[in-house]
Design a protein around this motif. Structure first.
Motif, PDB file in Angstrom:
ATOM      1  N   ILE A 118      18.870 -11.230  25.734  1.00 29.61           N
ATOM      2  CA  ILE A 118      19.657 -13.074  26.509  1.00 29.61           C
ATOM      3  C   ILE A 118      19.068 -13.412  26.048  1.00 29.61           C
ATOM      4  O   ILE A 118      19.753 -14.791  25.797  1.00 29.61           O
ATOM      5  N   PHE A 119      17.952 -13.990  26.420  1.00 29.63           N
ATOM      6  CA  PHE A 119      17.326 -15.629  26.595  1.00 29.63           C
ATOM      7  C   PHE A 119      16.004 -15.771  24.735  1.00 29.63           C
ATOM      8  O   PHE A 119      15.263 -16.810  25.314  1.00 29.63           O
ATOM      9  N   ALA A 133      10.007 -14.306  28.409  1.00 24.51           N
ATOM     10  CA  ALA A 133      11.452 -13.296  29.001  1.00 24.51           C
ATOM     11  C   ALA A 133      10.890 -12.480  28.991  1.00 24.51           C
ATOM     12  O   ALA A 133      11.327 -11.220  29.595  1.00 24.51           O
ATOM     13  N   LEU A 134       9.741 -12.057  28.964  1.00 21.08           N
ATOM     14  CA  LEU A 134       9.101 -10.470  28.601  1.00 21.08           C
ATOM     15  C   LEU A 134       8.461 -10.622  30.049  1.00 21.08           C
ATOM     16  O   LEU A 134       8.096  -9.731  30.953  1.00 21.08           O
ATOM     17  N   VAL A 135       8.376 -11.129  31.182  1.00 21.51           N
ATOM     18  CA  VAL A 135       7.488 -11.174  31.684  1.00 21.51           C
ATOM     19  C   VAL A 135       8.987 -11.669  32.865  1.00 21.51           C
ATOM     20  O   VAL A 135       8.056 -10.749  34.374  1.00 21.51           O
ATOM     21  N   PRO A 155      13.854  -2.920  30.279  1.00 20.15           N
ATOM     22  CA  PRO A 155      14.771  -4.014  30.559  1.00 20.15           C
ATOM     23  C   PRO A 155      13.706  -5.808  29.895  1.00 20.15           C
ATOM     24  O   PRO A 155      13.862  -6.674  29.853  1.00 20.15           O
ATOM     25  N   GLN A 156      12.325  -5.001  30.079  1.00 13.60           N
ATOM     26  CA  GLN A 156      11.575  -7.149  28.861  1.00 13.60           C
ATOM     27  C   GLN A 156      12.668  -6.508  26.998  1.00 13.60           C
ATOM     28  O   GLN A 156      12.932  -7.927  26.722  1.00 13.60           O
ATOM     29  N   ALA A 157      12.490  -5.506  26.327  1.00 13.89           N
ATOM     30  CA  ALA A 157      13.510  -6.038  25.372  1.00 13.89           C
ATOM     31  C   ALA A 157      15.402  -6.537  25.770  1.00 13.89           C
ATOM     32  O   ALA A 157      15.555  -7.254  25.132  1.00 13.89           O
ATOM     33  N   ILE A 158      15.561  -6.462  26.820  1.00 10.80           N
ATOM     34  CA  ILE A 158      17.249  -6.298  27.277  1.00 10.80           C
ATOM     35  C   ILE A 158      16.868  -7.442  27.672  1.00 10.80           C
ATOM     36  O   ILE A 158      17.592  -9.008  27.362  1.00 10.80           O
ATOM     37  N   SER A 159      15.742  -8.350  28.711  1.00  9.30           N
ATOM     38  CA  SER A 159      15.844  -9.749  28.768  1.00  9.30           C
ATOM     39  C   SER A 159      14.950 -10.485  27.641  1.00  9.30           C
ATOM     40  O   SER A 159      16.158 -12.125  27.324  1.00  9.30           O
TER      41      SER A 159
END
Length: 728
Positions: A72-73, A79-81, A65-69
């Protein structure tokens, strides 16, 4: 009741997101997230570096999820949090759903409020580590199991197995610790024949196991030459990394050698003898990459008292690793035994952990005991008793696991304890309130539970006398007032007795939740915000010390948005901060080339080194190789540069081997090697590597066979750069 739930949810979102624009990196994990965000191959394998040389020493599921975020951002700390924030809000809503079905909407709202004000829950969902995703997954598994147990249906039970398997991708074998609670509640309460219940559990277990091992199996089936090397292992096996390195090696009492599990030892180094070496999130600062060989390993950083001092200070602060870590010997006290704030069997009652998650211990205990005893004689399928079985078993299992193992400063582990405590508080208060209204001997359980919880809360608050000193008398007076009102309403029969009892109940809830609530609210104050270990508020100087250290002072992570670099000064207890314990220690820190300036950017020397090697590398795949992961991290984080780290997280992983390293040089894929600077070593977290290890042998070969580039050529003073030519 929906407006109340909406308010609680909005408050949770505020607490979880407040100040995340000033979020801080977990260096090791953030480096991997950057690599995973830029390459789908790195995303799949959880590669530490963009060149897909070596993986994390953990399963990568929690970082997806962090890598996807970040894709995107853009790559920013906030963005990692952000995924953890969403996981936290979802966890709160799932908890409400489960408790509402079990004990009613009032119990669910009380449970949500209790979870909201638990400091570790607030800190957890602001922290980019494994546990937020893991906590949500086991909650979803509990919700599915609850649905399965109501009608004895297989499908939701299989879904529960899937969620446990997904949780395994985040936290590995720790996810399986919830299985006794899930299996027991279905086995005890599902309204179908025993044989059918056992068959359903077996089928769910098969699905859970398949989902759990899916990543490991996929990696195993890919030829080693086509994928990154698996960190933490000596045989490049995903199973060795999960079962050996991250599980069996964490328990010294098992007497199993690391070699027999195909993994590197988790007990080596620095006199620490720590069983369960820390992983990136475990160190907060990202730990320190292993120093390598005769070159980097034998040097000492001049800043902050030297590598050994930083190592010992950091070691005392950090303890053991994620998952089922277990202490062993040396300066790190074993998980067994009695005593020690975060060591020994009593650690869960120590000030630093109990103040983050244990304010409701007495209420949870009262609720569990009363719930099970008072429902005796009810039908086997009694839903209320099944809920107490679920939460009570969940709490007992993880409580014993953490008591027996080592936590060593990793407060965010406690998030999985906060969940059943909140649920038991909600269900227990409603159960005891009904008994109170019904009169009889059971009516005294509620005043007793409130008195015990308020007294325990006042005691915990009193362990931090210089932090909000008014909390102790306020909690004490509120608890006393609540008990007096409950007793008077029960003993003095008046027309206003019902209203007095209701006021007593409200005051009881305030008395139990006010102290943790004010601790949780410290995320609104930068000086006490959170530590990177999931802790919020003061860190834990007991009355004997007479002082507190803010959570902000305990982090070794680097502040991104222009904040100060934390952890450099001596702490209130006289030990050095964690900022000098690897990761972004800055110029003069033990990271050497792994240091970083304030703001998460490269130092001037690092920029000069990167510019020189980039301009002169030609067609080489890697810009350069470094003596440790902490040496590679700043360049990957800042620019996504293809830097090759040696030795994995611990510095002891045999990758690349000397033969592989020389092949990289001979094939032209690698031209430059950075071994550290004069007086700046890699500072191995688990002791210093020697010429016997692969990276030590590589260092020796580089120093003897490659040409050292004069510092004047690239304008840097802190790094030692070598140029290696094919055929040497």
């Amino acid at each position: 009741m929906r407006p109340t739930l909406l308010v609680i949810t909005m408050l949770a979102a505020v607490l979880y997101t407040w100040g995340i624009e000033h979020s801080q990196y977990h260096t090791f994990y953030a480096t991997a997230a950057r690599s995973m965000a830029e390459s789908w191959k790195a995303f799949l394998y959880g590669s530490f570096d963009p060149g897909n040389s070596i993986t994390l020493d953990k399963l990568p599921g929690f970082l997806w999820p962090q890598a996807i975020s970040a894709r995107i951002f853009g790559f920013h700390p906030w963005a990692l949090v952000l995924p953890q924030v969403l996981e936290g809000v979802a966890s709160l809503l799932v908890l409400h759903r489960v408790v509402s079905r079990w004990a009613g909407v009032h119990a669910a709202l009380i449970a949500d409020a209790a979870f909201l004000v638990t400091p570790v829950a607030v800190g957890l969902f602001r922290t980019a580590v494994e546990d937020p995703a893991f906590t949500l997954c086991v909650l979803l598994a509990a919700e599915a199991t609850q649905r399965a147990a109501v009608n004895g249906r297989l499908r939701p039970l299989v879904i529960a197995g899937v969620w446990v398997g997904v949780g395994f991708q985040a936290k590995m074998l720790e996810a399986w610790a919830v299985l006794p609670a899930l299996a027991l509640v279905y086995l005890v309460s599902a309204p179908i024949a025993l044989r059918k219940r056992l068959i359903h559990l077996a089928l769910s277990a098969v699905v859970m196991t398949a989902v759990s091992v899916s990543w490991m199996l996929a990696v195993t089936l890919v030829p080693a030459k086509d994928r990154p090397y698996v960190d933490g292992t000596t045989n490049n096996s995903a199973f060795s990394m999960v079962v050996g390195y991250n599980f069996l090696n964490r328990f010294s009492s098992l007497g199993i050698s690391a070699a027999s599990t195909g993994s590197v030892s988790a007990t080596q180094g620095g006199g620490g003898g720590r069983h369960g070496q820390a992983s990136p999130s475990d160190s907060g600062a990202g730990g320190a990459g292993g120093a390598v060989g005769r070159g980097a390993a034998n040097r000492r950083p001049t800043g902050a008292g030297g590598a050994q001092g930083a190592q010992n200070a950091g070691g005392r602060a950090l303890g053991a690793a994620a998952g089922f870590g277990s202490g062993a010997g040396g300066r790190f006290r074993a998980g067994g035994g009695w005593g020690g704030d975060q060591n020994g069997w009593s650690k869960m009652f120590g000030a630093s952990l109990a103040s983050q998650t244990g304010w409701l211990y007495p209420m949870g205990a009262f609720a569990g005991v009363c719930g099970l005893l008072w429902r005796r004689g009810k039908p086997r399928t009694d839903r209320l008793r099944a809920g107490f079985v679920l939460w009570g078993t969940w709490l007992a299992t993880y409580f014993l696991v953490f008591s027996a193992g080592s936590v060593g400063g990793h407060t965010y582990y406690m998030g999985v304890i906060a969940v059943p405590l909140a649920a038991l508080t909600g269900g227990g208060v409603v159960l005891m309130w009904r008994a109170y209204r019904a009169d009889g001997p059971r009516a005294w359980a509620l005043p007793g539970a409130v008195a015990a919880t308020a007294a325990w809360g006042a005691y915990l608050a009193g362990r931090f006398p210089s932090f909000l000193p008014w909390l102790v008398p306020v909690v004490g007076l509120l608890g006393l007032a609540a008990v007096v009102m409950l007793v008077l309403a029960r003993t003095v029969r008046t027309a206003s007795g019902g209203r007095l009892a209701l006021v007593g109940l409200v005051v009881s809830l305030v008395a139990m939740l006010i102290a943790p609530g004010f601790w949780a609210a410290q995320v609104l104050r930068p000086s006490y915000r959170d530590s990177g270990m999931g802790a919020v508020g003061p860190s834990g100087m007991s009355r004997g010390h007479g002082s507190v250290t803010s959570a902000g002072r305990r982090t070794g992570r680097v502040s991104w948005a222009g904040g100060t670099q934390r952890g450099r000064a001596a702490g209130a207890d006289g030990t050095r901060g964690l900022g000098d314990f690897g990761g972004f220690a800055g110029a003069g820190g033990i990271g050497g080339p792994g240091g970083s300036s304030m703001g998460g950017q490269l130092t001037a020397d690092q920029r000069k080194l990167l510019a020189y090697t980039s301009a002169h590398r030609g067609s080489a795949t890697y810009v350069f190789a470094t003596a440790s992961w902490s040496g590679a991290a700043p360049y990957i984080l800042a620019t996504g540069a293809h830097v090759l780290p040696l030795g994995g997280f611990s510095g002891r992983v045999p990758f690349p081997s000397t033969a592989q390293f020389r092949q990289l040089v001979d094939s032209g894929k690698l031209k430059y090697v950075v071994l550290g600077g004069a007086g700046r070593g890699g500072g191995g977290m688990f002791g210093e590597s020697s010429g016997k290890t692969a990276d030590g042998q590589i260092t020796a070969w580089v120093e003897s066979s490659c040409r050292r580039i004069p510092n004047a050529a690239y304008g840097a003073t802190e790094q030692i750069l070598y140029q290696c030519r094919p055929g040497r």
